[in-house]
Design an enzyme around this catalytic site. Structure first.
Site, PDB file in Angstrom:
ATOM      1  N   CYS A 112       0.726  -1.306   0.064  1.00  0.00           N
ATOM      2  CA  CYS A 112       0.127  -0.069  -0.245  1.00  0.00           C
ATOM      3  C   CYS A 112       0.903   1.208   0.032  1.00  0.00           C
ATOM      4  CB  CYS A 112      -1.013   0.040   1.187  1.00  0.00           C
ATOM      5  SG  CYS A 112      -2.027  -1.321   1.065  1.00  0.00           S
ATOM      6  N   HIS A 250      -2.920   7.135   2.845  1.00  0.00           N
ATOM      7  CA  HIS A 250      -3.472   5.994   2.096  1.00  0.00           C
ATOM      8  C   HIS A 250      -4.494   5.687   2.959  1.00  0.00           C
ATOM      9  CE1 HIS A 250      -4.010   1.675   1.462  1.00  0.00           C
ATOM     10  NE2 HIS A 250      -3.708   1.287   2.638  1.00  0.00           N
ATOM     11  N   ASN A 280     -10.563   0.248   0.778  1.00  0.00           N
ATOM     12  CA  ASN A 280      -8.910   0.215   0.802  1.00  0.00           C
ATOM     13  C   ASN A 280      -8.383  -0.284  -0.496  1.00  0.00           C
ATOM     14  OD1 ASN A 280      -6.469  -0.344   0.992  1.00  0.00           O
ATOM     15  ND2 ASN A 280      -6.376  -1.079   3.247  1.00  0.00           N
TER      16      ASN A 280
END
Length: 329
Positions: A112, A250, A280
């Protein structure tokens, strides 16, 4: 890194919308429990014909159109992904061919944190070769998550985001920080599929080809590592949290984002989030959010903006930009 500026951006999202009501029913919990735990009300999952590469291509086309460039103008293509099109060759090869890019192409896998890694990588590369670069973050974690895994199943979304870097005469990139702690590889991992554990019939029976997460370890270290990288980047550039006009973290989990905001002293109203609608999306989350922040007017020329992420590995990264530092060459 005074030679690179962001001249184009774009995003691509699957057409299938999966609500938290639908996810809650799958796991036998209440929708309010899902939303309260992660802040996500809906997410996008790929359907037939949609892949990591196809989303990357769509986002790349949008970014190139925004920048007014043709694929043949791109000297270097960098694709950040942890869910590749296939083990080999690199996903960037498929994206390069589909877009018609004639320059180099390679992947970056920092989970990520991948987009921040790829962005810094491309900007640094342009100091040696000041020609346009296309940076794409694309992931389809809905395909790697165990359907019975509630911890990951409520979080994951699919998507892609892209930016185009072009040569410029003013500094956009004011500072960055990248890092990793390989002692924490067990916090989130896919055990089977590599040289350590090739995919076998037994491995698939045991579900070892699916991602596995240690939620508590991820939460604690994600907050700690992201707070630290934000502080290092700001300090190195000579700024404080109060100087920032916008922060794009993020989009992992609203609890993690809120904890990062609290411990860094960031102003909550200056933090951009869209995970309530997309979930996500891993390495795609920051470029998707940047595209939306620009479209909504939250990010404007002259703004001081911080991008910060963390990922499995564990990895972390942050970059400080003065948006609109110059005109495209």
């Amino acid at each position: 890194m005074a030679t690179a500026q962001l001249a184009g951006w774009g995003a691509a999202l699957p057409s299938r919308v999966v609500t938290s009501e639908e996810v809650a029913a799958r796991f036998g919990v209440d929708e309010d429990w899902v939303v309260g735990r992660c802040g996500i009300r809906e997410r996008r999952w790929v359907g037939p014909g949609e892949t990591t590469a196809s989303l990357a291509v769509e986002a790349g086309k949008a970014a190139l159109a925004q920048a007014g460039l043709a694929p043949s103008d791109v000297a270097h293509l960098v694709v950040a992904t942890a869910t590749p099109e296939q083990p080999s060759p690199a996903t960037s090869a498929f994206v390069q061919h589909a877009l018609g890019v004639t320059g180099s192409a390679h992947d970056v896998n920092a989970e990520c944190s991948g987009f921040v890694y790829a962005l810094v990588h491309a900007a640094a590369l342009m100091r040696l070769d000041p020609r346009p670069a296309l940076v794409i973050g694309s992931d389809t974690h809905s395909l790697t998550t165990d359907p019975a895994d509630r911890d990951l199943g409520i979080l994951v979304g699919d998507g892609a985001g892209a930016v185009v870097l072009t040569p410029g005469d003013r500094e956009w990139f004011l500072g960055f920080d990248l890092g990793a702690d390989g002692s924490r590889t067990s916090s989130l991992q896919v055990l089977a599929g590599g040289s350590r554990m090739p995919v076998t019939e037994q491995a698939v029976r045991d579900g070892l080809h699916h991602a596995r997460i240690n939620g508590n370890e991820i939460y604690l270290n994600a907050v700690r590592l992201t707070v630290a990288t934000v502080r290092r980047t700001l300090a190195a550039a000579g700024f404080t949290a109060g100087d920032l006009d916008l922060v794009v973290p993020h989009q992992a989990n609203i609890r993690i984002v809120d904890s990062i905001v609290k411990h860094t002293g960031l102003a909550p109203e200056r933090v951009f989030t869209n995970l309530d609608r997309y979930g996500n999306t891993a390495s795609a989350s920051i470029p998707i959010a940047v595209s939306e922040a620009l479209a909504s007017g939250r990010l404007r020329p002259g703004n001081l903006v911080l991008l910060a992420g963390f990922g499995a590995g564990m990895t972390w990264g942050s970059v400080l930009l003065r948006w609109g530092g110059g005109e495209p060459s």
